[in-house]
Scaffold this motif. Sequence first.
Motif, short mmCIF file in Angstrom:
data_model
loop_
_atom_site.label_atom_id
_atom_site.label_comp_id
_atom_site.label_asym_id
_atom_site.label_seq_id
_atom_site.Cartn_x
_atom_site.Cartn_y
_atom_site.Cartn_z
N ILE A 160 0.83 -1.21 0.00
CA ILE A 160 0.00 0.00 0.00
C ILE A 160 0.86 1.26 0.00
CG2 ILE A 160 -1.79 1.24 1.30
CD1 ILE A 160 -2.50 -1.54 2.57
N GLN A 161 0.48 2.19 -0.85
CA GLN A 161 1.21 3.45 -0.92
C GLN A 161 1.01 4.22 0.39
OE1 GLN A 161 -0.09 6.60 -3.75
NE2 GLN A 161 1.85 6.14 -4.76
N LEU A 167 -3.81 1.09 -3.13
CA LEU A 167 -3.27 -0.28 -3.19
C LEU A 167 -2.36 -0.41 -4.40
CD1 LEU A 167 -3.47 -3.18 -1.94
CD2 LEU A 167 -5.29 -3.60 -3.56
N LEU A 168 -1.11 -0.79 -4.14
CA LEU A 168 -0.15 -0.94 -5.25
C LEU A 168 -0.15 -2.37 -5.77
CD1 LEU A 168 2.82 1.11 -3.73
CD2 LEU A 168 1.14 1.89 -5.40
N ASP A 178 -13.50 -5.69 -1.12
CA ASP A 178 -12.83 -4.87 -2.10
C ASP A 178 -11.46 -4.46 -1.54
OD1 ASP A 178 -13.83 -2.68 -4.52
OD2 ASP A 178 -11.97 -2.35 -3.45
N LYS A 179 -10.42 -4.91 -2.22
CA LYS A 179 -9.05 -4.69 -1.70
C LYS A 179 -8.70 -3.21 -1.62
CE LYS A 179 -8.79 -9.15 -2.05
NZ LYS A 179 -9.19 -9.94 -0.92
N ASP A 180 -9.22 -2.41 -2.57
CA ASP A 180 -8.92 -0.97 -2.55
C ASP A 180 -9.47 -0.32 -1.29
OD1 ASP A 180 -7.57 -0.32 -5.07
OD2 ASP A 180 -9.39 -1.15 -5.97
N MET A 181 -10.69 -0.72 -0.94
CA MET A 181 -11.30 -0.13 0.24
C MET A 181 -10.62 -0.62 1.52
SD MET A 181 -15.13 0.11 -1.13
CE MET A 181 -16.01 0.31 0.38
N VAL A 182 -10.19 -1.90 1.50
CA VAL A 182 -9.46 -2.43 2.66
C VAL A 182 -8.17 -1.64 2.87
CG1 VAL A 182 -8.19 -4.42 3.56
CG2 VAL A 182 -10.42 -4.76 2.51
N SER A 259 3.03 -1.43 -12.71
CA SER A 259 1.56 -1.34 -12.61
C SER A 259 1.10 -2.28 -11.50
CB SER A 259 0.91 -1.76 -13.93
OG SER A 259 1.09 -3.14 -14.12
N ARG A 260 -0.15 -2.16 -11.17
CA ARG A 260 -0.69 -3.01 -10.10
C ARG A 260 -0.61 -4.50 -10.46
NH1 ARG A 260 -6.29 -1.68 -7.11
NH2 ARG A 260 -6.86 -3.76 -6.47
#
Lengths: 275, 163
Positions: A160-161, A167-168, A178-182, A259-260
């Motif tokens: 994570i940045q 989320l990187l 949702d991984k972004d929200m986590v 990239s991710r």
Amino acid sequence: MVMANVQEDKLQLLRDILLVDDREVANAVNQRLEVITETIEKREKLSEKVDPIIKERLDQFITEIPSTLGPTITKALQEQIKNSQDQVVEALYPIMGKMIKRYVQNEIKRLSETINKKVSNTFSFSSIKRKFKSKVTGVKESDLILVEADPPVINEIFVIQKGSGILLGNLSKTETLDKDMVSGMLTAIKSFVEDAFGGGSQNLEAIEYELYTLHIQNFFSYYIAVVVSGNYTRSFESKIENKLLKLSQKLSPKVSHLSREEIDRFLETFFEKWK
Amino acid sequence: MEITKKIVILGQFGVGKTSITRRYLSDIFEKDYMPTLGVQIKKKVIELPSGNLLSMIIWDLEGFAKVARTRASYLLGSNGFIYVFDITRPFTFEHLDEEIAFIKEKYPQVVFKVVGNKKDEKDPNEIQAYLDKKNIKIDAFVSAKTGEGIQKLFTDLANTFGT
């Protein structure tokens, strides 16, 4: 005169026929009424007659409950639970508590059996190996036994940045949240804790929740969060730290260009053998 | 290709930050006011004109009287700010010029939109003279209640992130 007598006899005969029949009928009806009255008024006799009918109807009713009353009961229960969640939880809590307690007791018993088994095999190869490992690493033998009984497992890894919480990259066994929200929420929690209790530039390094431990390791522009289940010991923590340091040596120089998807693949390759 | 950007919604208590976010994400409006505690994080993925996907991670922060009092760590790494004020309550925009100056000075690299909410309750022209007098430029007047201007606000912000 004779004619009159004959008429009288005939009338008498007719009267006898009619009245005798009436009396007999009236008597029969009266007797029947008495029996019925007695049956109704005396419980035992009424039971004798009615019970088989009630039983039959009751049996039929019980058989038909699922189809006739089932949907209504389910709906009523759903409504009741929805409207009084707190009360339902309150009512279930003691039962759940007992179940959980029993479960924990069983698990401890199982763990105890496993440990006893390991301890009793004092002269087995694995025991000697464990003792040797304990001497070399400085980790208590009891800790090593615990690790063997409930080994730690890496469930998820988030790169994570820092700051933004973006989320990187991620390596996960589950697809639940949702991984972004986590990663955003994790960063918000981390920021809050560091601001509130940090006392300078200190970093949050671990979060424990029930059966899981979240190991957090900070690097310059990002941090890595590892979700671990099982027995999270100091030796395992040290092992993860070393592993993540090695990972960062390879990842840090190129993290801003990747990239991710590329970071996801990098994590997959890096942790492939370790899984 | 998918890019990810962090958008932070700022503004005082009760100006409608959560309502704007909710209108944009789910196209719903709830009349009852429930103050946000800490932060709520939401996500929306949209397609940019180039065909690339933009994943917007929206940080809906609790209200603070001044941006300077907002937890600074929540603003780190932001790519866009939306500053919301309530056009029906003057105290939410009476220091708007100072707030805008503060954000521009501290976060010069962050794309920044200023919007007046609740235009369904008051004619924006009624406060325009005040804003002109203070030389404050507003990006939009919106209504979370009716949805007017919300979609365009986020789309315009998303398009500033380029391809």
